[in-house]
Design an enzyme around this catalytic site. Structure first.
Site, PDB file in Angstrom:
ATOM      1  N   ASP A 134       0.818  -1.122   0.066  1.00  0.00           N
ATOM      2  CA  ASP A 134       0.032   0.038  -0.082  1.00  0.00           C
ATOM      3  C   ASP A 134       0.967   1.354  -0.088  1.00  0.00           C
ATOM      4  O   ASP A 134       2.110   1.300   0.787  1.00  0.00           O
ATOM      5  CB  ASP A 134      -0.782  -0.035   1.348  1.00  0.00           C
ATOM      6  CG  ASP A 134      -2.097   1.114   1.088  1.00  0.00           C
ATOM      7  OD1 ASP A 134      -3.210   0.656   1.006  1.00  0.00           O
ATOM      8  OD2 ASP A 134      -1.988   2.151   1.129  1.00  0.00           O
TER       9      ASP A 134
ATOM     10  N   ASN B 141     -12.855  -3.416   2.499  1.00  0.00           N
ATOM     11  CA  ASN B 141     -14.093  -2.305   2.467  1.00  0.00           C
ATOM     12  C   ASN B 141     -14.808  -2.609   1.100  1.00  0.00           C
ATOM     13  O   ASN B 141     -14.212  -2.832   0.224  1.00  0.00           O
ATOM     14  CB  ASN B 141     -13.435  -0.913   2.422  1.00  0.00           C
ATOM     15  CG  ASN B 141     -12.843  -0.610   3.702  1.00  0.00           C
ATOM     16  OD1 ASN B 141     -13.065  -1.108   4.806  1.00  0.00           O
ATOM     17  ND2 ASN B 141     -11.569   0.144   3.618  1.00  0.00           N
TER      18      ASN B 141
ATOM     19  N   HIS C 243     -10.503  -5.131  -2.909  1.00  0.00           N
ATOM     20  CA  HIS C 243      -8.845  -5.467  -2.473  1.00  0.00           C
ATOM     21  C   HIS C 243      -9.154  -5.908  -1.201  1.00  0.00           C
ATOM     22  O   HIS C 243      -9.783  -5.475  -0.395  1.00  0.00           O
ATOM     23  CB  HIS C 243      -7.949  -4.295  -2.890  1.00  0.00           C
ATOM     24  CG  HIS C 243      -8.453  -3.152  -2.236  1.00  0.00           C
ATOM     25  ND1 HIS C 243      -9.649  -2.460  -2.935  1.00  0.00           N
ATOM     26  CD2 HIS C 243      -8.303  -2.371  -1.029  1.00  0.00           C
ATOM     27  CE1 HIS C 243      -9.922  -1.368  -2.211  1.00  0.00           C
ATOM     28  NE2 HIS C 243      -9.272  -1.383  -1.171  1.00  0.00           N
TER      29      HIS C 243
ATOM     30  N   HIS D 148      -6.950  -5.812   2.425  1.00  0.00           N
ATOM     31  CA  HIS D 148      -5.817  -5.207   3.220  1.00  0.00           C
ATOM     32  C   HIS D 148      -5.263  -6.267   3.974  1.00  0.00           C
ATOM     33  O   HIS D 148      -6.097  -6.677   4.792  1.00  0.00           O
ATOM     34  CB  HIS D 148      -6.064  -4.020   3.980  1.00  0.00           C
ATOM     35  CG  HIS D 148      -6.745  -2.935   3.345  1.00  0.00           C
ATOM     36  ND1 HIS D 148      -5.976  -1.608   2.838  1.00  0.00           N
ATOM     37  CD2 HIS D 148      -7.850  -2.648   2.677  1.00  0.00           C
ATOM     38  CE1 HIS D 148      -6.733  -0.727   2.256  1.00  0.00           C
ATOM     39  NE2 HIS D 148      -7.879  -1.303   2.187  1.00  0.00           N
TER      40      HIS D 148
HETATM   41  P1  AMP Z   1      -9.733   1.373   0.461  1.00  0.00           P
HETATM   42  O1  AMP Z   1      -9.827   2.575   1.313  1.00  0.00           O
HETATM   43  O2  AMP Z   1     -10.134   0.111   1.183  1.00  0.00           O
HETATM   44  O3  AMP Z   1     -10.526   1.587  -0.824  1.00  0.00           O
HETATM   45  O4  AMP Z   1      -7.989   1.299   0.305  1.00  0.00           O
HETATM   46  C1  AMP Z   1      -7.578   1.681  -0.991  1.00  0.00           C
HETATM   47  C2  AMP Z   1      -5.868   1.536  -0.547  1.00  0.00           C
HETATM   48  O5  AMP Z   1      -5.349   1.897  -1.614  1.00  0.00           O
HETATM   49  C3  AMP Z   1      -5.393   2.860   0.451  1.00  0.00           C
HETATM   50  O6  AMP Z   1      -4.962   2.236   1.549  1.00  0.00           O
HETATM   51  C4  AMP Z   1      -4.480   3.622  -0.602  1.00  0.00           C
HETATM   52  O7  AMP Z   1      -3.466   3.861   0.160  1.00  0.00           O
HETATM   53  C5  AMP Z   1      -4.103   2.448  -1.615  1.00  0.00           C
HETATM   54  N1  AMP Z   1      -3.507   2.968  -2.672  1.00  0.00           N
HETATM   55  C6  AMP Z   1      -4.347   4.034  -3.583  1.00  0.00           C
HETATM   56  N2  AMP Z   1      -3.555   4.152  -4.712  1.00  0.00           N
HETATM   57  C7  AMP Z   1      -2.298   3.205  -4.638  1.00  0.00           C
HETATM   58  C8  AMP Z   1      -1.269   2.995  -5.537  1.00  0.00           C
HETATM   59  N3  AMP Z   1      -0.862   3.626  -6.542  1.00  0.00           N
HETATM   60  N4  AMP Z   1      -0.319   2.032  -5.037  1.00  0.00           N
HETATM   61  C9  AMP Z   1      -0.655   1.386  -3.871  1.00  0.00           C
HETATM   62  N5  AMP Z   1      -1.823   1.523  -3.078  1.00  0.00           N
HETATM   63  C10 AMP Z   1      -2.666   2.616  -3.403  1.00  0.00           C
END
Ligand code: AMP
Length: 139
Positions: free
Chosen positions: A32, A88, A101, A103
């Site tokens: 992340d 989420n 996705h 986490h």
């Molecule tokens: P969510 O809030 O569950 O949709 O999580 C999305 C996650 O994607 C967040 O923790 C972000 O930090 C992560 N994220 C967004 N863009 C990128 C990226 N380019 N590379 C890696 N992680 C990302």
């Protein structure tokens, strides 16, 4: 109607960089970019479903299959003592990237992040009707 490509699809297609841990035909895992803890990992099906209920059984199986090994690897490489899996679905649930996705969030002895919520109290008579209703609606 076609949706705009998500950031994760752009990573999967190699348009954007990532710190990749794993990839197979169905799944990719990378770090992340705004980690809640060191080793915070995202496990992403290549199929671009906006939420878990829209994901095919094939992708869901592959996603599930990849998890134990990825969790073990994250724990071993980071020395984390525990971890949370968080997933989420929908903006109101805190989803910021509308592409399924999971986490993997490592926890260390000095970690301070928390996922606490106030537990409610079950109403058993309502719960038994609700369980039946959900069960009857499954496809
Ligand atoms: P969510 O809030 O569950 O949709 O999580 C999305 C996650 O994607 C967040 O923790 C972000 O930090 C992560 N994220 C967004 N863009 C990128 C990226 N380019 N590379 C890696 N992680 C990302």
């Amino acid at each position: 109607m076609s949706r705009e490509k998500t950031i994760f699809t752009r990573i999967i297609e190699g348009e954007l960089p990532c710190h990749k841990l794993f990839e197979d035909e169905y799944v990719i895992a990378f770090l992340d970019i705004q980690p809640l803890a060191r080793g915070h990992t995202l496990v992403v099906p290549k199929e671009s479903a906006p939420s878990m209920d829209k994901l095919s059984a094939e992708s869901a199986s592959a996603l599930g299959r990849s998890l134990p090994s990825l969790c073990r690897a994250v724990m071993r490489a980071t020395g984390a003592t525990a971890y949370n899996l968080l997933q989420n679905n929908g903006r109101e649930a805190g989803m910021s990237v509308p592409h399924v996705h999971i986490h993997i969030i490592p926890r260390y002895p000095d970690s301070t992040h928390s996922f606490l919520w106030g537990p409610g109290e079950i109403d058993h008579s309502e719960a038994s009707k609700l369980a039946e209703a959900i069960s009857a609606t499954m496809d």
